[in-house]
Write a protein that holds these residues in place. Structure first.
Motif, PDB file in Angstrom:
ATOM      1  N   THR A  62      46.041  97.911 -39.537  1.00 54.81           N
ATOM      2  CA  THR A  62      47.429  98.223 -39.928  1.00 54.81           C
ATOM      3  C   THR A  62      48.399  97.196 -39.354  1.00 54.81           C
ATOM      4  O   THR A  62      49.286  97.536 -38.562  1.00 54.81           O
ATOM      5  CB  THR A  62      47.814  99.640 -39.456  1.00 54.81           C
ATOM      6  OG1 THR A  62      47.626  99.718 -38.016  1.00 54.81           O
ATOM      7  CG2 THR A  62      47.007 100.712 -40.135  1.00 54.81           C
ATOM      8  N   PRO A  63      48.266  95.935 -39.715  1.00 50.92           N
ATOM      9  CA  PRO A  63      49.091  94.891 -39.084  1.00 50.92           C
ATOM     10  C   PRO A  63      50.586  95.051 -39.326  1.00 50.92           C
ATOM     11  O   PRO A  63      51.394  94.643 -38.482  1.00 50.92           O
ATOM     12  CB  PRO A  63      48.572  93.601 -39.729  1.00 50.92           C
ATOM     13  CG  PRO A  63      47.962  94.036 -41.028  1.00 50.92           C
ATOM     14  CD  PRO A  63      47.377  95.378 -40.750  1.00 50.92           C
ATOM     15  N   ASP A  64      50.965  95.633 -40.473  1.00 49.48           N
ATOM     16  CA  ASP A  64      52.391  95.714 -40.816  1.00 49.48           C
ATOM     17  C   ASP A  64      53.024  97.053 -40.457  1.00 49.48           C
ATOM     18  O   ASP A  64      54.219  97.260 -40.680  1.00 49.48           O
ATOM     19  CB  ASP A  64      52.575  95.450 -42.320  1.00 49.48           C
ATOM     20  CG  ASP A  64      52.063  94.077 -42.725  1.00 49.48           C
ATOM     21  OD1 ASP A  64      52.258  93.136 -41.921  1.00 49.48           O
ATOM     22  OD2 ASP A  64      51.448  93.961 -43.806  1.00 49.48           O
ATOM     23  N   THR A  65      52.241  97.965 -39.925  1.00 52.20           N
ATOM     24  CA  THR A  65      52.751  99.280 -39.544  1.00 52.20           C
ATOM     25  C   THR A  65      53.483  99.199 -38.210  1.00 52.20           C
ATOM     26  O   THR A  65      53.085  98.443 -37.316  1.00 52.20           O
ATOM     27  CB  THR A  65      51.586 100.296 -39.433  1.00 52.20           C
ATOM     28  OG1 THR A  65      50.903 100.332 -40.691  1.00 52.20           O
ATOM     29  CG2 THR A  65      52.083 101.691 -39.081  1.00 52.20           C
ATOM     30  N   GLU A  66      54.548  99.986 -38.065  1.00 55.21           N
ATOM     31  CA  GLU A  66      55.323  99.994 -36.816  1.00 55.21           C
ATOM     32  C   GLU A  66      54.472 100.490 -35.656  1.00 55.21           C
ATOM     33  O   GLU A  66      53.795 101.512 -35.760  1.00 55.21           O
ATOM     34  CB  GLU A  66      56.557 100.886 -36.987  1.00 55.21           C
ATOM     35  CG  GLU A  66      57.483 100.857 -35.782  1.00 55.21           C
ATOM     36  CD  GLU A  66      58.697 101.769 -35.932  1.00 55.21           C
ATOM     37  OE1 GLU A  66      59.666 101.589 -35.168  1.00 55.21           O
ATOM     38  OE2 GLU A  66      58.667 102.671 -36.792  1.00 55.21           O
TER      39      GLU A  66
ATOM     40  N   SER B  48      55.851  95.566 -35.155  1.00 51.70           N
ATOM     41  CA  SER B  48      54.677  96.019 -35.904  1.00 51.70           C
ATOM     42  C   SER B  48      53.437  95.715 -35.059  1.00 51.70           C
ATOM     43  O   SER B  48      53.518  94.979 -34.060  1.00 51.70           O
ATOM     44  CB  SER B  48      54.585  95.298 -37.243  1.00 51.70           C
ATOM     45  OG  SER B  48      54.300  93.921 -37.033  1.00 51.70           O
TER      46      SER B  48
ATOM     47  N   GLY C  88      51.048  93.819 -35.939  1.00 50.86           N
ATOM     48  CA  GLY C  88      50.826  92.378 -36.045  1.00 50.86           C
ATOM     49  C   GLY C  88      51.736  91.587 -35.130  1.00 50.86           C
ATOM     50  O   GLY C  88      51.304  90.623 -34.472  1.00 50.86           O
ATOM     51  N   GLU C  89      53.014  91.978 -35.070  1.00 52.97           N
ATOM     52  CA  GLU C  89      53.962  91.292 -34.183  1.00 52.97           C
ATOM     53  C   GLU C  89      53.608  91.498 -32.720  1.00 52.97           C
ATOM     54  O   GLU C  89      53.726  90.573 -31.895  1.00 52.97           O
ATOM     55  CB  GLU C  89      55.376  91.799 -34.464  1.00 52.97           C
ATOM     56  CG  GLU C  89      55.925  91.360 -35.810  1.00 52.97           C
ATOM     57  CD  GLU C  89      57.178  92.109 -36.224  1.00 52.97           C
ATOM     58  OE1 GLU C  89      57.937  91.585 -37.050  1.00 52.97           O
ATOM     59  OE2 GLU C  89      57.399  93.251 -35.724  1.00 52.97           O
TER      60      GLU C  89
END
Length: 629
Positions: free
Chosen positions: A26-30, A51, A53-54
């Motif tokens: 889930t790289p783009d999930t908060e 996220s 990913g971040e």
């Protein structure tokens, strides 16, 4: 084999591996929310998000930066900071580099911080600000292994005369170095993570302790990987949850919450400023939150004091509603355990509905309005306070564990929770009650041992894996554990009667809305006495309504009217106790108990010996000329 067993037994070797799995899924999930002061410096904070990913970008940069600084497998990196998102990112960065985190409370003084840094042989310290940097600098000459201090607050990462070159750098500097390292060695962090073994040291947590020097508890990677899987297996957290995390991450209770979140992938809002809790709750609107009993006690005392200050009819309504909440909670919980369905007979339900409209709804709004459940741990919650919140729709699920068991060994099971107990063991954890009533634990969450102290390890950890907790408890026929006291805190009067101080202290907190802390004394004495600390906001509110307005806290606690007020609550307490348990005399302390004076641990546990030493003159005064009572 059940799905739960399969999930737990097939766990990866580390939370670092779990983190990589979560980022890939889930790289783009908060993942995280954190506060940033508003641009004007006034008004409420702004909240920003990362996220998965971040978060991974920053974690990988921190990990690579540490590798570039020379951190290898199991090398210790100390973390001295309050709870904030950078703490979590740094912790993950250390683990992904293959190192081991040594946690230090930011409130720890310079001497004890130096002891922990030395005993752990920490190579790098990640310090929150100038104050934490100064502690390390004060003892730098005695810390030859400490090669670098990384400061989270960039403006505070200022070298001083005498610092070795490169000894101080900012977190931003570390991340920049890590990014440059990754540009040359892109697979470095993933290679480190894949090399981690389950038995490799992940965390070294020094128990804040109620007596003596802290002991370093060695927790390998497998402890956290097990905790992540076991917490999710209980069904207490799900992917759509929003957690509000304010607990100290230097404490095992706060730390374990980060593991479960990575496994399930929900959002965590991170802010360790205790004075911001009331302000943050309506903003974050969490679905669950972990806390210590003192926070619930403060909320309860505040609500009760506010209702009393409103006077007359409003206070009577609150008292009536509080009684209805407790009765409804007890009946509803009992019904659930008998029939599998919560609820109460119509007359009680009708009263509860009215009380909900008048009182309970406002309490839930103060918690953000979406709270599904709270988990309470670190010490016991007074059952009457638990029943009050339960009846008001704030479901407090008590849990139990130790630093030595990676925090979460027991927790109440969702709807089937039972106030006054700490619930059932986590899947995979075994429990046994010894002949003397001591709770023994065994399972994948148990520590490896105490760092550099094999003799201390042998005192509590048996060769077959059973951990002696030092707590006394009882198991119900259906597996719910009730903690009755600390083994070492049980006192025996000179008349030969055993007394559990924490039970009496817990009862008094549910009776008196002005109490902050109570210390019952009576070992080898012929009767019990108590030192009573009062909650300043609640007490001053009462004082303003009773002719003592405008006086300082010290003046109010010394006033005869305050003594008479407290005496009425002590009398009520004694009515529910056995004769040998009753508090014959008490003294109101001139100040509240706190961490700064050494009365409480950073997780707000009472340091009984320290309090008794400081206020020995008051205890002696209560026994002067004493005869058999």
């Amino acid at each position: 084999m059940s799905d739960t067993q399969t999930m737990i037994e097939n766990r990866p070797p580390s939370v670092a591996a779990l983190f990589l799995e979560r980022v890939a899924a889930t790289p783009d999930t908060e993942a995280y929310r954190y506060p940033v002061p508003s641009a004007a410096g006034r008004g409420p904070d702004d909240w920003k998000s990362l996220s998965w990913g971040e978060a991974a970008e920053r974690v990988f940069a921190i990990a690579a930066g540490l590798i570039e600084l020379g951190i290898g497998s199991e090398d210790r990196v100390a973390l001295a900071s309050a709870t904030r998102v950078e703490w979590i990112l740094s912790d993950l960065g250390v683990m992904c580099a293959g190192g081991a985190v040594t946690t230090i409370y930011p409130s720890t003084n310079a001497d004890e911080s130096a002891f922990i840094l030395s005993d752990s042989d920490s190579r790098v310290l990640i310090a929150e600000d100038a104050a934490q940097l100064a502690k390390a600098r004060e003892h730098r000459a005695g810390l030859p292994s400490l090669r670098h201090v990384v400061v989270l607050e960039a403006a505070d990462a200022v070298p001083a005369e005498g610092d070795p070159e490169g000894w101080v750098l900012s977190l931003a500097d570390l991340e920049k170095r890590g990014s440059q390292y990754l540009a040359k060695h892109p697979a470095a962090v993933k290679e480190r993570v894949s090399a981690i073994t389950a038995d490799q040291l992940a965390t070294l947590i020094y128990t804040s302790g109620t007596t003596g020097r802290p002991k370093g508890v060695r927790l390998p990677h497998d402890n956290w990987s097990y905790m992540a899987k076991a917490m999710v297996a209980t069904g207490l957290i799900g992917k759509d949850d929003v957690q509000y995390l304010w607990l100290p991450l230097a404490h095992v209770f706060g730390k374990v919450l980060t593991s479960g979140q990575i496994e399930v992938g929900h959002v965590t809002a991170v802010d360790g400023r205790i004075d911001k809790i009331i302000e943050n709750l309506p903003v974050v609107q969490p679905t669950y939150m972990a806390s210590v009993p003192r926070i619930f006690e403060k909320v309860y005392n505040g609500v009760a004091a506010k209702a009393r200050a409103a006077g007359g009819a409003k206070y009577k309504i609150f008292q009536w509603a509080a009684g209805v909440a407790r009765e409804y909670a007890k009946v509803s919980q009992d019904n659930f355990h008998r029939t599998g369905k919560a609820g109460a007979p119509f007359p009680l339900s009708a009263k509860h509905k009215i009380a909900d409209r008048l009182v309970y709804g406002k309490i839930r709004e103060a918690f953000g309005g979406n709270l599904r459940a709270c988990v309470s741990g670190a010490s016991g919650l007074a059952p009457e306070i638990g029943y009050f919140f339960s009846g008001a729709g704030i479901h407090i699920l008590e849990g139990y564990g130790l630093t030595e068991s990676s925090a979460a060994s027991f927790v109440n099971p969702g709807e089937a929770y039972r106030t006054g107990t700490v619930g059932k063991p986590l899947p995979g954890t075994e429990v046994r009650i010894a002949d003397d009533g001591e709770i023994l634990l065994r399972g994948p969450g148990i520590m490896e041992g105490y760092h550099n102290q094999p003799e201390k390890t042998d005192e509590v950890l048996e060769s077959d894996g059973w951990l002696h907790t030092g707590d006394i408890g009882e198991l119900s026929p259906d597996g719910y554990l009730r903690i009755t006291d600390r083994k070492k805190d049980l006192i025996k009067t000179s008349g030969g009667k055993y007394v559990a101080p924490s039970e009496i202290e817990s009862q008094f907190k549910a009776i008196c809305p002005y109490v902050s802390n109570l210390v019952v004394h009576g070992a080898d004495r012929n009767y019990c006495t108590a030192l009573i600390a009062l909650d300043e906001p609640s007490l001053l509110g009462w004082a303003a309504e009773n002719g003592l307005g405008g006086k300082s806290y010290a003046e109010v606690v010394a006033a005869p009217e305050t003594n008479r007020l407290v005496e009425t609550y002590v009398q009520t307490l004694n009515e529910g106790l056995q004769r040998w348990q009753t508090v014959k005399k008490f003294r109101i302390l001139p100040r509240d108990l706190d961490v700064e004076h050494g009365d409480l641990t950073p997780s707000l546990k009472l340091k009984r010996p320290a309090v008794e030493r400081e206020f020995k003159h008051l205890i002696d005064e209560m026994y002067e000329g004493a005869r058999e009572a």
